[in-house]
Write a protein that holds these residues in place. Structure first.
Motif, PDB file in Angstrom:
ATOM      1  N   SER A 260      -6.706  19.673 -12.120  1.00  0.00           N
ATOM      2  CA  SER A 260      -6.228  18.378 -12.614  1.00  0.00           C
ATOM      3  C   SER A 260      -6.306  17.317 -11.515  1.00  0.00           C
ATOM      4  O   SER A 260      -6.191  17.611 -10.322  1.00  0.00           O
ATOM      5  N   LEU A 261      -6.498  16.064 -11.948  1.00  0.00           N
ATOM      6  CA  LEU A 261      -6.602  14.941 -11.018  1.00  0.00           C
ATOM      7  C   LEU A 261      -5.210  14.445 -10.660  1.00  0.00           C
ATOM      8  O   LEU A 261      -4.438  14.057 -11.533  1.00  0.00           O
ATOM      9  N   LEU A 262      -4.883  14.456  -9.373  1.00  0.00           N
ATOM     10  CA  LEU A 262      -3.584  13.954  -8.931  1.00  0.00           C
ATOM     11  C   LEU A 262      -3.620  12.431  -8.791  1.00  0.00           C
ATOM     12  O   LEU A 262      -2.761  11.734  -9.333  1.00  0.00           O
ATOM     13  N   THR A 263      -4.605  11.927  -8.080  1.00  0.00           N
ATOM     14  CA  THR A 263      -4.730  10.492  -7.872  1.00  0.00           C
ATOM     15  C   THR A 263      -6.089  10.189  -7.247  1.00  0.00           C
ATOM     16  O   THR A 263      -6.876  11.102  -6.969  1.00  0.00           O
ATOM     17  N   THR A 264      -6.344   8.902  -7.027  1.00  0.00           N
ATOM     18  CA  THR A 264      -7.610   8.499  -6.408  1.00  0.00           C
ATOM     19  C   THR A 264      -7.357   7.959  -5.001  1.00  0.00           C
ATOM     20  O   THR A 264      -6.247   7.543  -4.655  1.00  0.00           O
ATOM     21  N   LEU A 265      -8.400   7.972  -4.234  1.00  0.00           N
ATOM     22  CA  LEU A 265      -8.361   7.589  -2.827  1.00  0.00           C
ATOM     23  C   LEU A 265      -8.916   6.169  -2.673  1.00  0.00           C
ATOM     24  O   LEU A 265      -9.882   5.799  -3.330  1.00  0.00           O
ATOM     25  N   GLN A 266      -8.297   5.369  -1.778  1.00  0.00           N
ATOM     26  CA  GLN A 266      -8.775   3.997  -1.565  1.00  0.00           C
ATOM     27  C   GLN A 266      -9.559   3.797  -0.274  1.00  0.00           C
ATOM     28  O   GLN A 266     -10.318   2.842  -0.158  1.00  0.00           O
ATOM     29  N   GLY A 267      -9.386   4.666   0.714  1.00  0.00           N
ATOM     30  CA  GLY A 267     -10.083   4.418   1.969  1.00  0.00           C
ATOM     31  C   GLY A 267     -10.091   5.619   2.892  1.00  0.00           C
ATOM     32  O   GLY A 267      -9.400   6.623   2.675  1.00  0.00           O
ATOM     33  N   VAL A 268     -10.892   5.486   3.969  1.00  0.00           N
ATOM     34  CA  VAL A 268     -11.078   6.562   4.942  1.00  0.00           C
ATOM     35  C   VAL A 268     -10.902   5.991   6.351  1.00  0.00           C
ATOM     36  O   VAL A 268     -11.596   5.040   6.739  1.00  0.00           O
ATOM     37  N   ASN A 269      -9.962   6.545   7.081  1.00  0.00           N
ATOM     38  CA  ASN A 269      -9.778   6.224   8.509  1.00  0.00           C
ATOM     39  C   ASN A 269      -9.637   4.736   8.796  1.00  0.00           C
ATOM     40  O   ASN A 269     -10.195   4.208   9.756  1.00  0.00           O
ATOM     41  N   ARG A 270      -8.873   4.044   7.970  1.00  0.00           N
ATOM     42  CA  ARG A 270      -8.608   2.624   8.221  1.00  0.00           C
ATOM     43  C   ARG A 270      -7.139   2.341   7.963  1.00  0.00           C
ATOM     44  O   ARG A 270      -6.412   3.178   7.413  1.00  0.00           O
ATOM     45  N   PRO A 271      -6.653   1.151   8.370  1.00  0.00           N
ATOM     46  CA  PRO A 271      -5.242   0.822   8.136  1.00  0.00           C
ATOM     47  C   PRO A 271      -4.879   0.899   6.661  1.00  0.00           C
ATOM     48  O   PRO A 271      -5.627   0.461   5.795  1.00  0.00           O
ATOM     49  N   ARG A 272      -3.699   1.455   6.398  1.00  0.00           N
ATOM     50  CA  ARG A 272      -3.208   1.608   5.020  1.00  0.00           C
ATOM     51  C   ARG A 272      -2.583   0.299   4.563  1.00  0.00           C
ATOM     52  O   ARG A 272      -1.746  -0.286   5.242  1.00  0.00           O
ATOM     53  N   LEU A 273      -3.001  -0.181   3.385  1.00  0.00           N
ATOM     54  CA  LEU A 273      -2.462  -1.407   2.821  1.00  0.00           C
ATOM     55  C   LEU A 273      -1.522  -1.089   1.658  1.00  0.00           C
ATOM     56  O   LEU A 273      -1.284   0.084   1.332  1.00  0.00           O
ATOM     57  N   GLN A 274      -1.004  -2.117   1.020  1.00  0.00           N
ATOM     58  CA  GLN A 274      -0.031  -1.941  -0.051  1.00  0.00           C
ATOM     59  C   GLN A 274      -0.613  -1.138  -1.208  1.00  0.00           C
ATOM     60  O   GLN A 274      -1.724  -1.379  -1.660  1.00  0.00           O
ATOM     61  N   ASP A 275       0.156  -0.158  -1.669  1.00  0.00           N
ATOM     62  CA  ASP A 275      -0.186   0.678  -2.831  1.00  0.00           C
ATOM     63  C   ASP A 275      -1.493   1.440  -2.639  1.00  0.00           C
ATOM     64  O   ASP A 275      -2.184   1.756  -3.611  1.00  0.00           O
ATOM     65  N   GLU A 276      -1.845   1.758  -1.403  1.00  0.00           N
ATOM     66  CA  GLU A 276      -3.084   2.483  -1.140  1.00  0.00           C
ATOM     67  C   GLU A 276      -2.815   3.910  -0.696  1.00  0.00           C
ATOM     68  O   GLU A 276      -1.758   4.243  -0.156  1.00  0.00           O
ATOM     69  N   LEU A 277      -3.859   4.734  -0.906  1.00  0.00           N
ATOM     70  CA  LEU A 277      -3.880   6.094  -0.386  1.00  0.00           C
ATOM     71  C   LEU A 277      -5.093   6.216   0.529  1.00  0.00           C
ATOM     72  O   LEU A 277      -6.232   5.994   0.098  1.00  0.00           O
ATOM     73  N   ILE A 278      -4.861   6.553   1.789  1.00  0.00           N
ATOM     74  CA  ILE A 278      -5.904   6.640   2.801  1.00  0.00           C
ATOM     75  C   ILE A 278      -5.957   8.063   3.341  1.00  0.00           C
ATOM     76  O   ILE A 278      -4.915   8.700   3.538  1.00  0.00           O
ATOM     77  N   ILE A 279      -7.169   8.544   3.593  1.00  0.00           N
ATOM     78  CA  ILE A 279      -7.323   9.840   4.235  1.00  0.00           C
ATOM     79  C   ILE A 279      -7.684   9.626   5.707  1.00  0.00           C
ATOM     80  O   ILE A 279      -8.519   8.783   6.037  1.00  0.00           O
ATOM     81  N   TYR A 280      -7.004  10.362   6.581  1.00  0.00           N
ATOM     82  CA  TYR A 280      -7.267  10.284   8.016  1.00  0.00           C
ATOM     83  C   TYR A 280      -7.815  11.629   8.488  1.00  0.00           C
ATOM     84  O   TYR A 280      -7.187  12.679   8.278  1.00  0.00           O
ATOM     85  N   THR A 281      -8.996  11.567   9.111  1.00  0.00           N
ATOM     86  CA  THR A 281      -9.632  12.779   9.623  1.00  0.00           C
ATOM     87  C   THR A 281      -9.617  12.753  11.148  1.00  0.00           C
ATOM     88  O   THR A 281      -9.137  11.801  11.770  1.00  0.00           O
TER      89      THR A 281
END
Length: 465
Positions: A260-281
């Protein structure tokens, strides 16, 4: 009565008319002489014409000096109606000077930058020199088999430009790769230093970058996505003997073990903004450097190992999901020990072609051999779109050659820089079927065998991201 008065009395009207005729003739001669003087030099957008009167037995000899750039016209007779000095507001021609002596006369044309030799036309009563202002002088030399370096000194009605370009034949199997400054996401380093550190034959600057050195836009090295696309901007994909170019979009999904899909991703390795989900590697460093107004989930080998508000330690064999606002509710469904995976896809799906290096830039300059500037669609601002500047660009030819091009700029009378339209036309001239803009301005740099070939507009080589 005096004869003159009697004549005036009898035919006074005709007398006045004759006086007027004489005045008109005199004025006409004076105006004509001034017009002839003014037309000695005629300035056109693409060339300059010098026209001089020629007497019987008069000869003209033309010679050139290059440092400084002058055109010398020597004659055995004086030349009428020339001023000792006359200045011009032309982009190329600065001044015309005239002098004469016992052996003849000399006209000197002082130019702001080097120009080619002109074309002489002579008749019985005139001498004319046509000097081009629009020209291209190109030299090419082989760096390695399949790698050619080209240098151009060129000019148009806006002034001179210095162009350097590399032509790389991908069929020779050269490895064309991307590199990060200091081999990490944050920080800056000169292109010449990066080239030396990596052992590259040649290098140019590439992606736009933030003040921290972080690349702005899609960036992939050896198949690992380091940052996501922005505004679906144009990007270049590289693989073994392969190069492709297109606008690139991004989708990231967090999928639970049950599919099942939990949620979607907004960015990779950048500053997190309002209501965003970011992945940090691991490319981001050891910490997420986020504030405590969120929720972060540490994942190792597909399993949640830790949950905390912010500034998590990034595991070398895992990643951190960092949420803010509405996305914290999605991550709130997870607990330590839960399993998940992150699915990231880029469109177009270049991985199926073997692409393992991607660099974002933009805007697009050339599509299918025709000029196409996509600045507004790719959300670029006037600091990139408007005016002349030093430029860096990349192009692909129909026979799978890769073109790296730099244009010096912000150097009056040496290299004024190009607009994006001029840059696109230059790439077409060099054979590009597809082309896009890269970071320019003071970042523009080309290095071959550890030698910086262009003249950076900062006066020295700028560290880049």
């Amino acid at each position: 009565m005096a004869p003159c008065l009697e004549w005036v009395r009898v035919i006074g009207g005709r007398c006045v008319q004759r006086i007027r005729a004489v005045l008109i003739v005199v004025l006409f001669i004076l105006v004509f002489a001034e017009a002839m003087s003014a037309q000695t030099i005629t300035l056109f957008p693409e060339h300059i014409v010098l026209a001089l009167p020629k007497q019987s037995g008069q000869t003209f000899t033309v010679s050139y000096t290059t440092n400084p750039m002058k055109v010398l016209i020597d004659s055995n007779f004086p030349i009428a109606h020339l001023l000792p000095s006359e200045s011009f507001g032309d982009v190329a021609l600065r001044e015309m000077r005239y002098s004469q002596g016992p052996k003849g006369s000399r006209v000197v044309l002082d130019f702001n930058y080097p120009i080619p030799q002109g074309v002489i036309t002579e008749g019985e009563s005139f001498f004319q020199l046509d000097i081009p202002k629009t020209f291209v002088n190109t030299t090419r030399r082989m760096v390695e088999f399949g790698v050619v370096y080209g240098h151009q000194r060129r000019a148009d009605s806006f002034g001179p430009n210095v162009v350097n370009y590399l032509e790389i034949d991908l069929w020779y199997g050269y490895e064309v790769k991307l590199a990060l400054a200091q081999n990490r996401l944050f920080g800056s380093e000169q292109v010449s230093s990066i080239a030396k550190r990596t052992g590259a034959i040649a290098a140019v600057n590439g992606a736009f970058f933030a003040s921290t050195g972080r690349p702005l836009g899609v960036f992939m090295i050896d198949g690992e996505l380091i940052s996501e696309p922005y505004a679906d901007r144009t990007a270049l994909g590289l693989g073994p003997k392969l190069a492709v170019m297109d606008r690139v979009s991004f989708r990231g999904e967090i999928v639970l073990n049950d599919g099942s899909l939990l949620t979607t991703l907004q960015g990779v390795n950048r500053p997190r903004l309002q209501d965003e989900l970011i992945i940090y590697t691991q490319h981001h460093g050891t910490k997420t450097n986020t504030n405590s107004f969120g929720r972060e989930v540490v994942v190792v080998n597909g399993t949640v190992t830790q949950i905390q508000p912010g500034n998590s330690t990034i595991p070398p064999d895992g990643f951190v999901l960092s949420a803010h606002g509405v996305q914290t509710e999605r991550l709130g469904q997870l607990a330590v020990g839960d399993g998940l995976e992150v699915n990231i896809t880029l469109n177009p799906a270049w991985d199926g072609l073997g692409v393992n290096q991607i660099i974002g830039g933009g805007p697009r300059l050339v599509r299918d051999g025709r000029l196409e500037i996509t600045g507004e669609e790719e959300l670029f601002r006037d600091d990139i779109l408007a005016g002349r500047a030093p430029r860096t660009a990349i192009g692909l030819t129909d026979d799978q050659k890769l073109l790296f091009v730099t244009v010096n700029g912000r150097q009056p009378n040496i290299s004024v820089g190009m607009t994006l339209h001029e840059l696109g036309n230059l790439l077409i001239e060099l054979g590009a079927l597809q082309a896009m803009n890269l970071d320019g301005g003071g970042s523009t740099t080309m290095v071959i065998r550890d030698f910086v070939l262009n003249l950076p507009s900062d006066g020295k080589e700028r560290p880049v991201g």
